[in-house]
Scaffold this motif. Structure first.
Motif: not given
Length: 465
Positions: A288-299, A301-313
């Motif tokens: 979600t929009f308020s979650t860490t940018t470290m996930l973008d770095k992990i994506g 590094a591993y060649g994984l697509t990272v999506h960012t959504t509105k807040i709410g599971f």
């Protein structure tokens, strides 16, 4: 009928004020009308309830309404976690799940969550359709509950035990048991009570497992300020891991062996790394929009697509169902992983971290340190600011009128859900509450002190308006 609106995670209201048997019956009838229009004359529904006041009675009332409309209803035969209801919907091929729960809200609240046929949160479109049916209600004759039970329209089952059986097939429970890992589990008087001990047996210390629908006056939200007892118990018991879940056991709070809080940002990153490197799984990362940018770095590094959504599971759940997702989650403690249901599950995630510790042969603090060494330190801060200036603050930050934060120039602005501004030190974010005069002020930076400074600077901007 009072104005009933579903928020990011269902309808919640104060018991006996707006959460009344009449209003619950209206929501149940609207649910039934939508079910019949969508699935035909005999839709199948699972209903569970958490440990709040009158949960069982509200569950029976919803079952009576839906069964009177011709629905086949399966009720949990005791308090039931939200993940257990979602799993029951998926495994039994039912059309919908209903959970009587206010999740992490204060004890005076109850609520009504909807779970879709894919075993996760109902989609925004489904929730809108049920809300629309509230404007289309007509007179409904309710039948006698025991007659509906005798006819088999209302049945009961042990949904919690079925959930535990499923977890045993997905996690390496024997490895956790054999490791001798000591876990302290704080159920916060919620619906996770007894689950971790049932899975692991010896080695689990239980906190707040008694029946107490008043929660000793504290909201069952597994955040750091509410879990001081868990932190102390970890040190007293010389435990390896501390786990807490909220009122319906779908959100997680986690502590390492030093009694230090490990926030959801770090948990999500640990999960992505473990599932990719150790379990050999692949898929997208959804945050979600308020979650860490470290996930973008992990994506990256591993060649994984990272999506960012509105807040709410519910937005994450939609992407899990429609795509191929490795891990998805939000900063408030809700997360899901590949190989399990498309639903938040605090107990499952906590035990997956325990499995990670066993398989990697490392303490949780060591796993976090390894994460920071690989992807850089990322720390977060948050202040829920009570203010009537929230709309003005959001507009002010979005307008570009603010040129710097904590003496650093703003380099970019994003407004997917609230407003986020970036500087060389990290980011500051504002998001207004939809129900209260509260502005949530978030930050991310390379040290905890800097994260706190950025939040303080964000608060100062609001107070100066």
């Amino acid at each position: 009928m009072s104005d009933i609106k579903f928020g990011t995670d269902g309808w919640r209201a104060i018991i006996a004020a707006d959460f009344t048997f009449d209003n619950v019956a209206n929501v149940a009838q609207a649910t039934g009308q939508w079910l019949i229009k969508t699935y035909g004359d005999r839709p199948k529904v699972v209903i569970g309830h958490d440990c709040r006041f009158h949960g069982r009675r509200f569950q029976l009332h919803v079952a009576r309404v839906l069964a009177s409309m011709g629905c086949n209803v399966l009720m949990g035969n005791g308090f039931t976690s939200t993940p257990a209801v979602s799993l029951a919907v998926l495994k039994n091929h039912f059309n919908l799940g209903v959970v009587i729960t206010a999740s992490h809200n204060p004890p005076e609240y109850s609520g009504y969550k909807l779970k879709a046929d894919f075993g996760g949160p109902a989609t925004p479109a489904q929730i809108d359709a049920v809300e629309h049916e509230l404007t289309q209600l007509s007179a409904l004759t309710l039948r006698v509950t025991h007659e509906l039970m005798e006819e088999g329209l209302i049945q009961e089952a042990d949904l919690q035990s079925a959930y535990l059986d499923h977890v045993r097939t997905v996690l390496d429970i024997p490895a956790i048991q054999a490791s001798g890992l000591k876990i302290v589990y704080d159920a916060m008087f919620g619906a996770g009570r007894g689950t971790v001990s049932a899975l692991l047996g010896d080695g689990v210390t239980e906190l707040r497992h008694e029946e107490n629908p008043g929660f000793l006056g504290q909201a069952p939200e597994p955040i750091e300020k509410n879990l001081n007892g868990l932190s102390r118990a970890i040190l007293d018991e010389k435990a390896d891991l501390g786990l807490a879940t909220d009122g319906d056991a779908d959100r997680i709070g986690l502590y390492d062996e030093q009694g230090c809080f490990v926030d959801s940002h770090k948990i999500l990153c640990l999960l992505a790394k473990y599932l990719y490197e150790e379990r050999g799984l692949r898929g997208d990362i959804v945050k979600t929009f308020s979650t860490t940018t470290m996930l973008d770095k992990i994506g990256a590094a591993y060649g994984l697509t990272v999506h960012t959504t509105k807040i709410g599971f519910k937005y994450i759940g939609e992407m899990i169902v429609s795509g191929d997702v490795l891990v998805g989650g939000e900063e408030s403690g809700g997360m899901a992983v590949k190989g399990h249901i498309p639903e938040r599950d605090g107990v499952f995630i906590g035990l997956l971290v325990a499995e990670m510790m066993v398989k990697r042969g490392k303490k949780l603090s060591e796993l976090v340190a390894e994460l920071f060494e690989q992807f850089g330190p990322h720390y977060h801060s948050r202040n829920d600011l009570h203010t009537h200036k929230k709309d003005a603050a959001l507009a002010h930050l979005a307008s570009g009128a603010v040129k710097e934060v904590n003496r650093k120039s703003i380099t970019a602005i994003a407004n997917l859900d609230g407003v986020k501004v970036f500087t060389e030190d990290g980011w500051l974010m504002y998001r207004g509450s939809g129900t209260e005069p509260v502005l949530r002020v978030y930050s991310e930076a390379t040290s905890p002190e800097l994260a706190d400074e950025i939040v303080a600077a964000g608060v100062a901007i609001v107070e100066a308006l």
